[in-house]
Design a protein around this motif. Structure first.
Motif, PDB file in Angstrom:
ATOM      1  N   GLY A   1     -32.744 101.632   4.815  1.00 34.42           N
ATOM      2  CA  GLY A   1     -34.469 101.173   4.843  1.00 34.42           C
ATOM      3  C   GLY A   1     -34.614  99.914   4.754  1.00 34.42           C
ATOM      4  N   LYS A   2     -34.426  99.376   4.129  1.00 35.33           N
ATOM      5  CA  LYS A   2     -34.404  97.596   3.641  1.00 35.33           C
ATOM      6  C   LYS A   2     -33.564  97.111   4.402  1.00 35.33           C
ATOM      7  CE  LYS A   2     -34.749  98.782  -1.082  1.00 35.33           C
ATOM      8  NZ  LYS A   2     -34.763  97.445  -2.652  1.00 35.33           N
ATOM      9  N   LYS A   3     -33.958  95.616   4.936  1.00 34.54           N
ATOM     10  CA  LYS A   3     -33.542  94.906   5.456  1.00 34.54           C
ATOM     11  C   LYS A   3     -32.639  93.819   4.498  1.00 34.54           C
ATOM     12  CE  LYS A   3     -35.439  96.215   9.462  1.00 34.54           C
ATOM     13  NZ  LYS A   3     -33.831  96.722  10.468  1.00 34.54           N
ATOM     14  N   TYR A   4     -31.659  92.931   5.338  1.00 35.71           N
ATOM     15  CA  TYR A   4     -30.807  92.066   3.811  1.00 35.71           C
ATOM     16  C   TYR A   4     -30.283  90.783   5.082  1.00 35.71           C
ATOM     17  CZ  TYR A   4     -30.560  95.508   0.731  1.00 35.71           C
ATOM     18  OH  TYR A   4     -30.674  96.867   0.118  1.00 35.71           O
ATOM     19  N   THR A   5     -30.297  89.971   3.896  1.00 33.57           N
ATOM     20  CA  THR A   5     -29.714  88.221   5.113  1.00 33.57           C
ATOM     21  C   THR A   5     -28.426  88.418   4.197  1.00 33.57           C
ATOM     22  OG1 THR A   5     -32.109  87.443   4.267  1.00 33.57           O
ATOM     23  CG2 THR A   5     -30.115  86.170   4.867  1.00 33.57           C
TER      24      THR A   5
ATOM     25  N   ILE B   1     -29.599  89.717   9.706  1.00 33.84           N
ATOM     26  CA  ILE B   1     -30.453  90.028   9.665  1.00 33.84           C
ATOM     27  C   ILE B   1     -29.205  91.038   9.718  1.00 33.84           C
ATOM     28  CG2 ILE B   1     -32.492  91.299   9.152  1.00 33.84           C
ATOM     29  CD1 ILE B   1     -32.493  89.024   7.752  1.00 33.84           C
ATOM     30  N   VAL B   2     -29.137  92.717   8.701  1.00 36.14           N
ATOM     31  CA  VAL B   2     -28.437  93.540   8.757  1.00 36.14           C
ATOM     32  C   VAL B   2     -29.453  94.774   7.566  1.00 36.14           C
ATOM     33  CG1 VAL B   2     -26.597  91.790   9.118  1.00 36.14           C
ATOM     34  CG2 VAL B   2     -26.704  92.986   6.380  1.00 36.14           C
ATOM     35  N   ASP B   3     -28.853  95.790   7.844  1.00 36.80           N
ATOM     36  CA  ASP B   3     -29.207  96.805   7.280  1.00 36.80           C
ATOM     37  C   ASP B   3     -27.825  97.460   6.792  1.00 36.80           C
ATOM     38  OD1 ASP B   3     -28.936  98.093   9.700  1.00 36.80           O
ATOM     39  OD2 ASP B   3     -30.753  98.072  10.100  1.00 36.80           O
ATOM     40  N   SER B   4     -28.005  99.395   6.908  1.00 31.85           N
ATOM     41  CA  SER B   4     -27.178 100.215   5.949  1.00 31.85           C
ATOM     42  C   SER B   4     -26.747 100.846   8.216  1.00 31.85           C
ATOM     43  CB  SER B   4     -27.845 101.044   5.420  1.00 31.85           C
ATOM     44  OG  SER B   4     -28.819 102.056   6.423  1.00 31.85           O
ATOM     45  N   LYS B   5     -27.344  99.685   8.908  1.00 28.75           N
ATOM     46  CA  LYS B   5     -26.324 101.014  10.514  1.00 28.75           C
ATOM     47  C   LYS B   5     -25.923  99.864  10.948  1.00 28.75           C
ATOM     48  CE  LYS B   5     -30.240 103.888  10.939  1.00 28.75           C
ATOM     49  NZ  LYS B   5     -31.210 104.834  11.910  1.00 28.75           N
ATOM     50  N   SER B   6     -25.903  98.651  10.131  1.00 30.98           N
ATOM     51  CA  SER B   6     -25.754  97.272  10.523  1.00 30.98           C
ATOM     52  C   SER B   6     -23.567  97.201  10.342  1.00 30.98           C
ATOM     53  CB  SER B   6     -25.774  96.517  10.339  1.00 30.98           C
ATOM     54  OG  SER B   6     -27.052  95.683  10.694  1.00 30.98           O
ATOM     55  N   ASN B   7     -23.024  96.640  12.011  1.00 35.23           N
ATOM     56  CA  ASN B   7     -21.539  96.718  11.502  1.00 35.23           C
ATOM     57  C   ASN B   7     -20.942  95.279  11.981  1.00 35.23           C
ATOM     58  OD1 ASN B   7     -18.958  96.610  12.674  1.00 35.23           O
ATOM     59  ND2 ASN B   7     -19.039  98.833  11.668  1.00 35.23           N
ATOM     60  N   VAL B   8     -20.647  94.696  11.821  1.00 36.38           N
ATOM     61  CA  VAL B   8     -19.520  93.400  12.154  1.00 36.38           C
ATOM     62  C   VAL B   8     -18.428  93.110  12.704  1.00 36.38           C
ATOM     63  CG1 VAL B   8     -19.360  92.298  10.098  1.00 36.38           C
ATOM     64  CG2 VAL B   8     -19.937  91.106  11.430  1.00 36.38           C
ATOM     65  N   LYS B   9     -17.632  92.791  13.325  1.00 32.06           N
ATOM     66  CA  LYS B   9     -16.956  92.266  13.814  1.00 32.06           C
ATOM     67  C   LYS B   9     -16.144  91.168  13.599  1.00 32.06           C
ATOM     68  CE  LYS B   9     -15.599  96.232  15.721  1.00 32.06           C
ATOM     69  NZ  LYS B   9     -14.935  97.936  15.651  1.00 32.06           N
ATOM     70  N   GLN B  10     -15.587  90.690  12.747  1.00 30.16           N
ATOM     71  CA  GLN B  10     -15.268  89.317  12.296  1.00 30.16           C
ATOM     72  C   GLN B  10     -14.041  88.641  12.411  1.00 30.16           C
ATOM     73  OE1 GLN B  10     -17.693  87.645  11.025  1.00 30.16           O
ATOM     74  NE2 GLN B  10     -15.896  85.677  10.997  1.00 30.16           N
ATOM     75  N   PHE B  11     -14.012  87.354  12.774  1.00 35.38           N
ATOM     76  CA  PHE B  11     -12.556  86.679  13.484  1.00 35.38           C
ATOM     77  C   PHE B  11     -12.377  86.483  12.283  1.00 35.38           C
ATOM     78  CE2 PHE B  11     -10.551  83.054  13.871  1.00 35.38           C
ATOM     79  CZ  PHE B  11      -9.591  82.788  14.448  1.00 35.38           C
TER      80      PHE B  11
ATOM     81  N   GLU C   1     -37.503  84.888  11.257  1.00 40.80           N
ATOM     82  CA  GLU C   1     -36.543  83.529  11.554  1.00 40.80           C
ATOM     83  C   GLU C   1     -34.551  84.176  11.885  1.00 40.80           C
ATOM     84  OE1 GLU C   1     -37.539  80.579   9.107  1.00 40.80           O
ATOM     85  OE2 GLU C   1     -39.318  80.813   9.642  1.00 40.80           O
ATOM     86  N   ILE C   2     -34.077  84.955  11.000  1.00 42.87           N
ATOM     87  CA  ILE C   2     -32.893  84.368  10.830  1.00 42.87           C
ATOM     88  C   ILE C   2     -33.594  85.754  12.626  1.00 42.87           C
ATOM     89  CG2 ILE C   2     -30.544  85.101  10.223  1.00 42.87           C
ATOM     90  CD1 ILE C   2     -31.876  84.270   7.661  1.00 42.87           C
ATOM     91  N   LYS C   3     -31.691  85.739  13.246  1.00 36.26           N
ATOM     92  CA  LYS C   3     -31.161  87.179  13.741  1.00 36.26           C
ATOM     93  C   LYS C   3     -30.893  88.128  13.714  1.00 36.26           C
ATOM     94  CE  LYS C   3     -28.540  87.307  18.025  1.00 36.26           C
ATOM     95  NZ  LYS C   3     -26.634  86.578  18.520  1.00 36.26           N
ATOM     96  N   LYS C   4     -30.872  89.204  14.143  1.00 39.57           N
ATOM     97  CA  LYS C   4     -30.564  90.554  13.761  1.00 39.57           C
ATOM     98  C   LYS C   4     -29.730  90.629  14.151  1.00 39.57           C
ATOM     99  CE  LYS C   4     -32.550  95.607  13.390  1.00 39.57           C
ATOM    100  NZ  LYS C   4     -30.898  95.935  13.349  1.00 39.57           N
TER     101      LYS C   4
END
Length: 707
Positions: free
Chosen positions: A643-647, A672-682, A703-706
């Motif tokens: 339920g929270k947003k993080y940078t 901007i990420v939350d507990s449902k986010s996922n990133v594929k990192q090179f 101001e920051i992209k989600k």
């Protein structure tokens, strides 16, 4: 009938226990001639096939056969405890225990106990020698603990050695170890390779069907360290204890016990790194007051000694000095590193960037001929060189809110150190030092003793206990590999005991080295790996060296998360951090003590990605590393508060970066990420990435992209 009655105690009392989750099963029984034996299965698969247990005793009957089972006792433990410093705020200790009392009736009913503890992530067992009429003092000739493996596993290993852990890792099949041993045993200072084919613990393996197995020991106290003899043809390992100067393995007096022999296993590599089995087998802290023990982030007058002679530990040009001479009359070499001016500059840098301490090596007299002579009185640990003003520098550091970290290099002369220990620690108290880096480079004195023998094992613990009397934290280098004693002695805050960053300036570290260390060396406790090298091409210094650090800059950032230690160094020269201030920000921000840890993905020798929550803060940090191969890491964020947003600030390799080409090319982006986010990192070859995560402000959310 009489024969059956006599045989029954030897063959008829087999015992089996299972782990709390029922995945592991340990079976104990007496084989022919009353030989103790155990075997271990995981989800129905054999892990350790029937393997003998016992000890040979010098000049007395041994504990290897002739046993009958006197009694067995079973119990269950499920508790929680909080480490003083650690990767988790709270650790669960859950196991089923079997205690077997074995009696040798023909030896006047002399008896031995073997205690087994079966956790969900592995097995620990030890030998116990209760006080009894016919067992007072005895000398161990050898321990005969076997680990008979189920196949020719892939194994990550270093050669067995009594004096050093600083070998490069070799990856092979068990059957290939003998043919590779000669090339693996490169020359290292003060080494003493084991003559027969042997490897060191922790030993990490992977079976053909995907089972990960780690063999080590826990609670190494008053006992020599264990290596493993290798029967490569039959895939059998067995204990090999470090001898003393006359060839004996251990001097014992009942009531006493051996260290725990540990087998951590799972069908998931991430479970191996998450295991707290070794810590759980150690005793709780012996200290009533632990309020003075704290994590530290530090810099130091250190790396400049390794970059092709930029500066030196020694003050003078002489190569034959004695402690009682007048060191002010030495001829200065012009390259001494620990000068008042230089140390003040490091203190200023630490204060400006929020670091807790400054390590200063080479501050004290004796460095002119400190190594290679097997000399006892090299250092006195209290007398500075003429260009190092102890009181002035202490006052200056204190005025900036910074602590100077003491350095006690013993040159292997443990006897000299013990004689001077109280004076050295009192000197530290008198001058505001509350942490010390100890070193044991060179051959050990008492002459003939080994770094990993019983005498030195007791020495390291004595230093930790005596330091606690003065409220001093200890970071030991060149000491025996750790076995979880940081739980019992939490002021023993970190150790080296493996190839660390200094080897990047002495031939380089293999790309997979730091993807193996967490599965081997770090299983026993935190490592002072000394990461954070930004200038990876050492020819930059134009001092004649052309060595390079075999990583990208971003991988150096990732180490602060993947290489756990409550004592973390920013090891590079301050000027290099000033050249890359945006990347340096991660080192300034990253925590060194944690509420929780999540092993997101891992494969020994290939890659590791770890997320951690900072102790007492709503902040998370992620680190990911790879070997020489590029890859795409998968980074979930489901550990964040719902339920929270993080940078998330992501520090990553640029697309054109690699350890060899453009290692300093990196990118920094915020999402901007939350507990449902996922990133594929090179991740670039020899590269890595680091992420700092903090709760987003309303402005950042807009101001920051989600992601």
């Amino acid at each position: 009938m009489l024969a059956l009655i006599c045989i029954f105690p030897l063959f008829g009392q087999a015992q089996t226990i299972t782990s709390p989750d029922k995945n592991l099963s340990m079976h104990f029984e007496l084989k022919e001639n009353g030989v103790p034996s155990y075997e271990l299965t995981y989800k129905g698969k054999a892990v350790i096939k029937p393997s003998s247990l016992g000890l040979e005793i010098k000049d007395a009957a041994s504990f290897v056969n002739g046993f009958s089972i006197q009694k067995t006792e079973e119990s269950t433990v499920d508790t929680n405890w909080d480490p003083v410093l650690g990767e988790q705020k709270t650790i669960r200790n859950n196991y089923n225990e079997l205690l077997v009392t074995l009696v040798q009736t023909k030896l006047n009913n002399r008896y031995l106990r073997i205690r087994f503890r079966l956790f969900n992530d592995g097995l620990g067992f030890r030998y116990e020698f209760p006080k009894q009429k016919d067992l007072n003092y005895f000398i161990i000739k050898e321990e005969n603990t076997q680990f008979n493996l189920s196949g020719d596993h892939k194994i990550f290993w270093i050669p067995g050695d009594y004096d050093t852990n600083e070998y490069a890792y070799t990856t092979s099949k068990i059957s290939e170890i003998p043919s590779l041993m000669k090339n693996a045993t490169i020359n290292i200072n003060a080494q003493q390779p084991i003559k027969n084919v042997a490897i060191q613990t922790p030993s990490m393996m992977k079976s053909a069907d995907g089972l990960y197995i780690n063999i080590h020991e826990a609670a190494l106290v008053n006992y020599p360290a264990m290596s493993l003899n290798v029967n490569a043809a039959e895939f059998k390992l067995s204990s090999h204890l470090t001898p003393d100067a006359v060839g004996n393995k251990g001097y014992m007096q009942s009531d006493t016990q051996s260290p725990w022999r540990t087998i951590v296993l799972s069908d998931k590599a991430t479970d191996i790194l998450a295991s707290k089995l070794i810590l759980n087998l150690n005793e709780p802290t012996k200290y009533k007051d632990v309020s003075w023990i704290r994590p530290m982030k530090y810099i130091g007058v250190w790396w400049e000694y390794f970059v092709a002679g930029k500066s030196t530990w020694a003050y003078g040009t002489e190569n034959n000095v004695k402690l009682d001479q007048d060191f002010s009359k030495l001829t200065p070499n012009g390259k001494h590193g620990a000068t008042n001016e230089r140390v003040k500059a490091y203190i200023d840098f630490a204060a400006k960037n929020g670091f807790d301490g400054v390590l200063v090596e080479g501050w004290n007299i004796g460095w002119e001929d400190w190594i290679g002579n097997w000399k006892e009185e090299v250092f006195d640990f209290v007398t500075p060189y003429p260009d190092f003003n102890v009181k002035m520098l202490h006052d200056y550091a204190a005025s900036k809110g910074v602590k100077i970290i003491m350095h006690h290099e013993t040159s292997g002369a443990a006897t000299n150190y013990e004689r001077r220990l109280d004076r050295a620690f009192q000197f530290m108290n008198d001058n505001g030092y509350d942490a010390v880096k100890t070193g044991y480079v060179g051959q050990i004195i008492p002459r003939g003793e080994h770094h990993d023998g019983q005498w030195m094992v007791n020495h390291y613990i004595h230093v930790a206990e005596r330091a606690a009397d003065y409220k001093i934290m200890v970071n030991s280098h060149e000491a025996v590999r750790p076995t979880g004693l940081n739980r019992t002695y939490p002021n023993w805050i970190a150790q080296e005991s493996a190839r660390g960053t200094e080897f990047e300036a002495m031939g380089g570290l293999a790309h997979e080295h730091t993807t193996i260390l967490p599965f081997t060396r770090l299983m026993g406790g935190p490592m002072d790996f000394t990461p954070g090298i930004f200038q990876t091409d050492l020819s930059y210094y134009k001092t004649g060296g052309n060595q390079r650090v075999n990583t990208t800059l971003a991988k150096q950032l990732a180490y602060y998360v993947t290489m756990y230690s409550p004592l973390q160094m920013a090891a590079d020269i301050p000027d290099n951090y000033n050249r890359f201030p945006d990347a340096f920000q991660f080192i300034k921000d990253v925590a060194v003590d944690w509420d929780n840890t999540w092993i997101l993905e891992a494969e020994p020798g290939d890659y590791i990605t770890i997320a951690r929550k900072a102790k007492g803060k709503d902040e998370w940090f992620v680190g990911g590393i790879t070997d020489e191969n590029t890859r795409t890491a998968n980074v979930p964020f489901d550990y964040l508060s719902k339920g929270k947003k993080y940078t998330a600030t992501i520090y990553s390799d640029a697309k054109d970066a690699s350890w060899k080409v453009n290692p300093q090319h990196y990118e920094i982006r915020k999402v901007i990420v939350d507990s449902k986010s996922n990133v594929k990192q090179f991740v670039a070859p020899g590269g890595g990435f680091a992420i700092s995560i903090k709760e987003a402000t309303d402005t950042e959310t807009k101001e920051i992209k989600k992601l």
